[in-house]
Design an enzyme around this catalytic site. Structure first.
Site, PDB file in Angstrom:
ATOM      1  N   PRO A   1      -3.202   5.294   2.813  1.00 54.90           N
ATOM      2  CA  PRO A   1      -3.017   4.099   1.973  1.00 54.90           C
ATOM      3  C   PRO A   1      -1.543   3.749   1.831  1.00 54.90           C
ATOM      4  O   PRO A   1      -0.684   4.635   1.761  1.00 54.90           O
ATOM      5  CB  PRO A   1      -3.622   4.520   0.636  1.00 54.90           C
ATOM      6  CG  PRO A   1      -4.653   5.535   1.011  1.00 54.90           C
ATOM      7  CD  PRO A   1      -4.083   6.284   2.180  1.00 54.90           C
ATOM      8  N   CYS A   2      -1.279   2.448   1.756  1.00 54.90           N
ATOM      9  CA  CYS A   2       0.093   1.983   1.925  1.00 54.90           C
ATOM     10  C   CYS A   2       0.789   1.579   0.632  1.00 54.90           C
ATOM     11  O   CYS A   2       1.922   1.126   0.669  1.00 54.90           O
ATOM     12  CB  CYS A   2       0.105   0.793   2.887  1.00 54.90           C
ATOM     13  SG  CYS A   2      -0.865  -0.614   2.288  1.00 54.90           S
ATOM     14  N   GLN A   3       0.146   1.720  -0.533  1.00 59.34           N
ATOM     15  CA  GLN A   3       0.734   1.163  -1.745  1.00 59.34           C
ATOM     16  C   GLN A   3       2.151   1.671  -2.002  1.00 59.34           C
ATOM     17  O   GLN A   3       3.015   0.937  -2.441  1.00 59.34           O
ATOM     18  CB  GLN A   3      -0.130   1.491  -2.972  1.00 59.34           C
ATOM     19  CG  GLN A   3      -1.496   0.838  -2.934  1.00 59.34           C
ATOM     20  CD  GLN A   3      -2.538   1.818  -2.428  1.00 59.34           C
ATOM     21  OE1 GLN A   3      -2.274   2.606  -1.523  1.00 59.34           O
ATOM     22  NE2 GLN A   3      -3.721   1.767  -2.996  1.00 59.34           N
TER      23      GLN A   3
END
Length: 512
Positions: free
Chosen positions: A134-136
């Site tokens: 996930p890139c958050q």
């Protein structure tokens, strides 16, 4: 690779399945699909449900009455439970593939790792790991949000280190090839003032060194778009060489993502790069045949005739404002009055001939359902409807360049302290008909301001289906969950058609 062998695919952080969709659809010279996804890991419940539905679809699509029954489900004539019950073996396989429910790496490792160990012990052919953490915490938007959190420390944010979970799976599965995707922000993200990306590359080249597991092979990391100067020892001068600009590869969207291709050292093979296309695909080309819709009211009772009256009044205001800027002759040819009789939701296909370019048309329309899926508008405030209409009309007159905040007349300025600061200059952004879209992100689930439809007569933001078209999801790809969840799924996904191109590179690696 033996012709009879299937390629075992392990899909991590799978989302709704965009990367897996493209990889699994890849065909060899005989028209066979050698990639076999056996495990897909996803923790968000609605994305997991979409992922499972799609896995099930792939398993029944060639079966007698498979497509017929799937279409009944899409039309609401068959429940999901009833559909799955008609194909119990395929249902069990699909549920098994997606681990019988949402699961998360780092939280459910015992189950996930044991399932992977069992799969690889039973498999004699090639293995591929795909997916991106996930890139958050890497994204520029994520970093901006984190900066506002008191006492936030990047080195303590577990999302910055989810790639370590990816390394654990590489160490267990020891695949021939892996594909790792992430946002471009990963190239500049820092921990304790140190840029992370070089260390990530170093770790991916020797995953066993990080996980302390013996006997793990090393990997050579390649770009999919930039040839390495020394293919046998790939090194790249710029980290941006790993950045894929999707609009140059047949995707109707300026989506820029880092995608790494890892090739096990003992394979002794060098991958090709994916081929650029001369012509970019535009928003209008992939959206024009979808049913036109009207927006709704979010702060008052939603009545169609009231909406038409509002848009008609808006058109008069917009005409006056734009005439001052572009002249009467230009504005007089622009259709601004509302289209009569529009609804907010439509499943009925239009008679409009698709303009989808030939290279991607079959991808969208293969086994297309009889109805349009996930095509429903959201409601907007009355004041925003005027801004949407102005932005869409301005963009048409301005050769596809959406207005910045400075281009809005004072009377259309929203009551935001930062409106004139320049930090939100494109708060109202129209997706121009004559260009690829800007990046479709999960933010589309919030308010739609960055994703205004190019037609001022419809005066609205994009629907889930339109966003899915821009992301190159086939028309038969059904997104489960509520509308907000569907938007998030689409925005977070890898474009499946881009994944198909990557799949071809990987297949060539494994078969040459």
């Amino acid at each position: 690779m033996n012709k009879k062998d299937k390629v075992l695919v392990i899909d991590l952080f799978a989302g709704p399945g965009g990367l897996g969709e493209g990889i699994s659809a890849t065909t060899d010279k005989n028209g066979k699909k050698p990639f076999d996804i056996r495990i897909s890991v996803e923790k968000e419940p609605s994305a997991h449900k979409t992922l499972t539905t799609r896995s099930f679809f792939r398993k029944i699509r060639t079966m007698p009455k498979g497509i017929e029954n799937y279409n009944l489900y899409l039309q609401g004539k068959l429940s999901r439970e009833e559909l799955f019950a008609k194909f119990p073996e395929q249902s069990e396989l699909a549920l098994n593939e997606t681990l019988e429910g949402p699961k998360a790496l780092g939280e459910d490792n015992k189950l996930i790792h044991s399932r992977i160990e069992k799969l690889i012990s039973d498999h004699n052919g090639p293995k591929v790991v795909i997916g991106g953490p996930p890139c958050q915490a890497y994204s520029l938007a994520g970093r901006s949000r984190n900066a506002g959190i008191e006492d936030y420390k990047a080195e303590k944010d577990h999302r910055n280190f989810l790639y370590l979970e990816y390394l654990k799976v590489l160490s267990i599965a020891q695949p021939d090839v892996f594909v790792m995707e992430n946002v471009r922000g990963i190239l500049s993200a820092k921990i304790n003032g140190k840029v992370m990306f070089p260390q990530i590359l170093k770790d991916l080249r020797k995953p066993g060194r990080v996980t302390k597991i013996k006997g793990v092979p090393g990997y050579k990391i390649y770009s999919l778009v930039a040839p390495a100067e020394n293919p046998n020892n790939p090194q790249y001068k710029n980290s941006s060489d790993f950045l894929i600009r999707a609009e140059n590869y047949g995707i109707p969207q300026a989506r820029h993502r880092v995608i790494l291709l890892g090739v096990r050292e003992d394979l002794g093979r060098v991958p090709q790069t994916i081929e650029q296309l001369q012509q970019q695909v535009t928003v209008e080309e992939v959206l024009t045949d979808l049913p036109p819709l009207r927006s709704g009211f979010s702060k008052q009772k939603d009545i169609q005739c009231d909406w038409e009256k509002q848009i008609l009044n808006n058109s008069k205001v917009i005409t006056k404002l734009l005439t001052k800027r572009f002249g009467e002759e230009s504005v007089s040819t622009l259709p601004l009055t509302p289209i009569k009789g529009l609804t907010r939701f439509s499943t009925k296909k239009t008679n409009v001939k698709p303009k989808i370019p030939s290279h991607i048309k079959e991808w969208y329309l293969d086994c297309a359902p009889n109805n349009v899926l996930n095509h429903e508008t959201r409601g907007h405030m009355t004041s925003d409807l005027l801004r949407y209409g102005y932005s869409a009309a301005f963009t048409k007159l301005n050769d596809g360049v959406s207005p910045k905040s400075r281009d809005f007349p004072v009377e259309l300025a929203p009551e935001h302290d930062n409106w004139n600061s320049g930090s939100h200059a494109d708060r109202f952004r129209t997706q121009a008909a004559n260009k690829p879209a800007t990046t479709v992100t999960s933010h589309i689930s919030k308010d739609g301001h960055y994703f205004i439809h190019y037609d001022p007569q419809q005066c609205r933001s994009l629907t889930v289906r339109e966003a899915a078209r821009l992301q190159t999801f086939p028309d038969n790809y059904f997104f489960e969950g509520n509308r907000t969840q569907q938007y998030v799924q689409v925005g977070n996904a890898v474009p499946p058609y881009l994944a198909l191109k990557i799949g071809k590179v990987v297949l060539e690696l494994l078969t040459t």
